[in-house]
Design a protein around this motif. Sequence first.
Motif, PDB file in Angstrom:
ATOM      1  N   THR A  77      -6.751   0.187  -3.249  1.00  0.00           N
ATOM      2  CA  THR A  77      -7.851  -0.285  -2.397  1.00  0.00           C
ATOM      3  C   THR A  77      -7.435  -0.464  -0.939  1.00  0.00           C
ATOM      4  OG1 THR A  77      -7.332  -2.566  -3.051  1.00  0.00           O
ATOM      5  CG2 THR A  77      -9.052  -1.418  -4.298  1.00  0.00           C
ATOM      6  N   HIS A  78      -6.141  -0.432  -0.679  1.00  0.00           N
ATOM      7  CA  HIS A  78      -5.647  -0.583   0.691  1.00  0.00           C
ATOM      8  C   HIS A  78      -5.722   0.712   1.490  1.00  0.00           C
ATOM      9  CE1 HIS A  78      -4.025  -4.637   0.016  1.00  0.00           C
ATOM     10  NE2 HIS A  78      -3.655  -4.207  -1.176  1.00  0.00           N
ATOM     11  N   PHE A  79      -6.154   1.815   0.838  1.00  0.00           N
ATOM     12  CA  PHE A  79      -6.094   3.121   1.488  1.00  0.00           C
ATOM     13  C   PHE A  79      -7.400   3.889   1.303  1.00  0.00           C
ATOM     14  CE2 PHE A  79      -1.996   1.815  -0.258  1.00  0.00           C
ATOM     15  CZ  PHE A  79      -1.265   1.702   0.924  1.00  0.00           C
ATOM     16  N   PRO A  80      -7.714   4.817   2.222  1.00  0.00           N
ATOM     17  CA  PRO A  80      -8.933   5.626   2.083  1.00  0.00           C
ATOM     18  C   PRO A  80      -8.892   6.446   0.796  1.00  0.00           C
ATOM     19  CG  PRO A  80      -7.975   5.872   4.285  1.00  0.00           C
ATOM     20  CD  PRO A  80      -6.963   5.138   3.465  1.00  0.00           C
ATOM     21  N   ALA A  81      -9.957   6.388   0.030  1.00  0.00           N
ATOM     22  CA  ALA A  81      -9.978   7.049  -1.278  1.00  0.00           C
ATOM     23  C   ALA A  81      -9.752   8.553  -1.170  1.00  0.00           C
ATOM     24  CB  ALA A  81     -11.294   6.760  -1.986  1.00  0.00           C
ATOM     25  N   HIS A  82     -10.252   9.170  -0.091  1.00  0.00           N
ATOM     26  CA  HIS A  82     -10.133  10.625   0.024  1.00  0.00           C
ATOM     27  C   HIS A  82      -8.693  11.086   0.259  1.00  0.00           C
ATOM     28  CE1 HIS A  82     -10.266   9.590   4.345  1.00  0.00           C
ATOM     29  NE2 HIS A  82      -9.649  10.751   4.536  1.00  0.00           N
ATOM     30  N   LYS A  83      -7.803  10.154   0.581  1.00  0.00           N
ATOM     31  CA  LYS A  83      -6.397  10.503   0.783  1.00  0.00           C
ATOM     32  C   LYS A  83      -5.548  10.310  -0.468  1.00  0.00           C
ATOM     33  CE  LYS A  83      -5.761   9.722   5.756  1.00  0.00           C
ATOM     34  NZ  LYS A  83      -4.833   9.144   6.759  1.00  0.00           N
ATOM     35  N   LEU A  84      -6.081   9.691  -1.490  1.00  0.00           N
ATOM     36  CA  LEU A  84      -5.260   9.253  -2.623  1.00  0.00           C
ATOM     37  C   LEU A  84      -5.012  10.339  -3.668  1.00  0.00           C
ATOM     38  CD1 LEU A  84      -6.743   5.692  -3.199  1.00  0.00           C
ATOM     39  CD2 LEU A  84      -4.499   6.250  -2.234  1.00  0.00           C
ATOM     40  N   ILE A  85      -3.823  10.288  -4.230  1.00  0.00           N
ATOM     41  CA  ILE A  85      -3.423  11.072  -5.398  1.00  0.00           C
ATOM     42  C   ILE A  85      -2.665  10.118  -6.314  1.00  0.00           C
ATOM     43  CG2 ILE A  85      -2.005  12.985  -6.261  1.00  0.00           C
ATOM     44  CD1 ILE A  85      -2.280  14.252  -3.441  1.00  0.00           C
ATOM     45  N   TYR A  86      -2.939  10.177  -7.628  1.00  0.00           N
ATOM     46  CA  TYR A  86      -2.232   9.330  -8.584  1.00  0.00           C
ATOM     47  C   TYR A  86      -1.301  10.175  -9.440  1.00  0.00           C
ATOM     48  CZ  TYR A  86      -5.872   5.769  -7.686  1.00  0.00           C
ATOM     49  OH  TYR A  86      -6.719   4.853  -7.113  1.00  0.00           O
ATOM     50  N   ILE A  87      -0.074   9.671  -9.642  1.00  0.00           N
ATOM     51  CA  ILE A  87       0.849  10.276 -10.606  1.00  0.00           C
ATOM     52  C   ILE A  87       1.285   9.193 -11.582  1.00  0.00           C
ATOM     53  CG2 ILE A  87       3.032  11.473 -10.983  1.00  0.00           C
ATOM     54  CD1 ILE A  87       2.821  12.699  -8.254  1.00  0.00           C
ATOM     55  N   PHE A  88       0.999   9.423 -12.869  1.00  0.00           N
ATOM     56  CA  PHE A  88       1.381   8.469 -13.912  1.00  0.00           C
ATOM     57  C   PHE A  88       2.583   8.987 -14.689  1.00  0.00           C
ATOM     58  CE2 PHE A  88      -3.123   7.231 -13.372  1.00  0.00           C
ATOM     59  CZ  PHE A  88      -2.954   5.871 -13.189  1.00  0.00           C
ATOM     60  N   HIS A  89       3.496   8.055 -15.018  1.00  0.00           N
ATOM     61  CA  HIS A  89       4.756   8.431 -15.647  1.00  0.00           C
ATOM     62  C   HIS A  89       4.907   7.906 -17.069  1.00  0.00           C
ATOM     63  CE1 HIS A  89       6.443   9.875 -11.755  1.00  0.00           C
ATOM     64  NE2 HIS A  89       5.578   9.000 -11.279  1.00  0.00           N
ATOM     65  N   GLY A  90       4.005   7.041 -17.525  1.00  0.00           N
ATOM     66  CA  GLY A  90       4.133   6.596 -18.909  1.00  0.00           C
ATOM     67  C   GLY A  90       3.601   5.222 -19.204  1.00  0.00           C
ATOM     68  N   THR A  91       4.471   4.217 -19.133  1.00  0.00           N
ATOM     69  CA  THR A  91       4.165   2.882 -19.637  1.00  0.00           C
ATOM     70  C   THR A  91       2.928   2.272 -18.994  1.00  0.00           C
ATOM     71  OG1 THR A  91       6.513   2.507 -20.102  1.00  0.00           O
ATOM     72  CG2 THR A  91       5.094   0.579 -20.011  1.00  0.00           C
ATOM     73  N   LYS A  92       2.781   2.422 -17.683  1.00  0.00           N
ATOM     74  CA  LYS A  92       1.631   1.815 -17.003  1.00  0.00           C
ATOM     75  C   LYS A  92       0.309   2.384 -17.522  1.00  0.00           C
ATOM     76  CE  LYS A  92       1.256  -0.300 -13.418  1.00  0.00           C
ATOM     77  NZ  LYS A  92       0.857  -1.695 -13.085  1.00  0.00           N
ATOM     78  N   LEU A  93       0.250   3.679 -17.692  1.00  0.00           N
ATOM     79  CA  LEU A  93      -0.987   4.298 -18.169  1.00  0.00           C
ATOM     80  C   LEU A  93      -1.234   3.959 -19.633  1.00  0.00           C
ATOM     81  CD1 LEU A  93      -3.403   6.105 -17.566  1.00  0.00           C
ATOM     82  CD2 LEU A  93      -2.010   8.086 -18.190  1.00  0.00           C
ATOM     83  N   ARG A  94      -0.186   3.943 -20.442  1.00  0.00           N
ATOM     84  CA  ARG A  94      -0.362   3.617 -21.862  1.00  0.00           C
ATOM     85  C   ARG A  94      -0.887   2.197 -22.046  1.00  0.00           C
ATOM     86  NH1 ARG A  94       4.922   6.142 -22.104  1.00  0.00           N
ATOM     87  NH2 ARG A  94       4.640   8.337 -22.649  1.00  0.00           N
ATOM     88  N   GLY A  95      -0.538   1.298 -21.124  1.00  0.00           N
ATOM     89  CA  GLY A  95      -0.985  -0.080 -21.233  1.00  0.00           C
ATOM     90  C   GLY A  95      -2.271  -0.382 -20.491  1.00  0.00           C
ATOM     91  N   MET A  96      -2.880   0.614 -19.893  1.00  0.00           N
ATOM     92  CA  MET A  96      -4.080   0.408 -19.067  1.00  0.00           C
ATOM     93  C   MET A  96      -5.329   0.276 -19.944  1.00  0.00           C
ATOM     94  SD  MET A  96      -5.357   2.796 -15.869  1.00  0.00           S
ATOM     95  CE  MET A  96      -3.843   2.472 -14.936  1.00  0.00           C
ATOM     96  N   SER A  97      -6.219  -0.604 -19.553  1.00  0.00           N
ATOM     97  CA  SER A  97      -7.467  -0.782 -20.298  1.00  0.00           C
ATOM     98  C   SER A  97      -8.357   0.443 -20.130  1.00  0.00           C
ATOM     99  CB  SER A  97      -8.209  -2.025 -19.800  1.00  0.00           C
ATOM    100  OG  SER A  97      -8.689  -1.824 -18.476  1.00  0.00           O
TER     101      SER A  97
END
Length: 259
Positions: A77-97
């Motif tokens: 939320t601290h950055f313009p959405a049109h600039k964002l890219i997400y890279i997930f590596h494992g544990t954080k995504l597996r634990g995400m709601s």
Amino acid sequence: MTRFLHLFSMAGVAEMMCKYGAGDKVLQLETLDPFGFDEFYGVTEVFPNTGELLLRAMELEPDYDKIIIHDYTEFSTHFPAHKLIYIFHGTKLRGMSQSDKDFIVESGIPVYVTTTDLMELIPSTYLPNPVDLEHFVNDCGTEEEGDWFCINRSYQRDFIEKRIREKYPKVEYYERNKNSIVPYEDMPMFLEQHTNYVDWKFTYDKPDPISLPDMSCTGLQAMAVGCTVHDRNGVVHDRKVLLIHDARRVTQRFLKDYD
């Protein structure tokens, strides 16, 4: 040419991407880099806390076309959405709601994942875990006989070691903890002392962790220096997988999305 800024690197992925053309700076927390990727690659600014890191990121944001956030998407939320890219590596995504994953999908922000099992959790593009083949080099060839070892964690060790030894009874369990970390610079020399590497990683599920299907970063590194790498099913990994995980090739494929 697109300029990329990386936040919160995992296992040196951001640093390797910078080396091969997808970025020139990584902002990292001290606690996330016990291996010394910052010193080895020389593109990382390290911070003692998230607040200072985010302030620096917001200061740099106008100079960059894209902001790549590794795992810690809650700070997007601290950055313009049109600039964002997400890279997930494992544990954080597996634990995400599921609601958080739905929110990411609805945002339209590009999502990449570094292991194939994560593609089942969220619509995404596969970005294979990279290994830097200029750092991990096979100078000795591959031996048929020799020792067996694995590198795994201290948490849930009793369960994990028992599972691994049921299939590989000769394996030496090298516990990776804060007192036994091998610096990234020294990993090739450490790995090439061994012959057979058992690449079998697990989730952090309770009470019993679940086996993960993909090769780990350490497994790829071991293969690159000449170890024979065995998976959870007793199968020897084909060395051709290094072509898929070569950091240079991985980064080049990523950059094609932003030509």
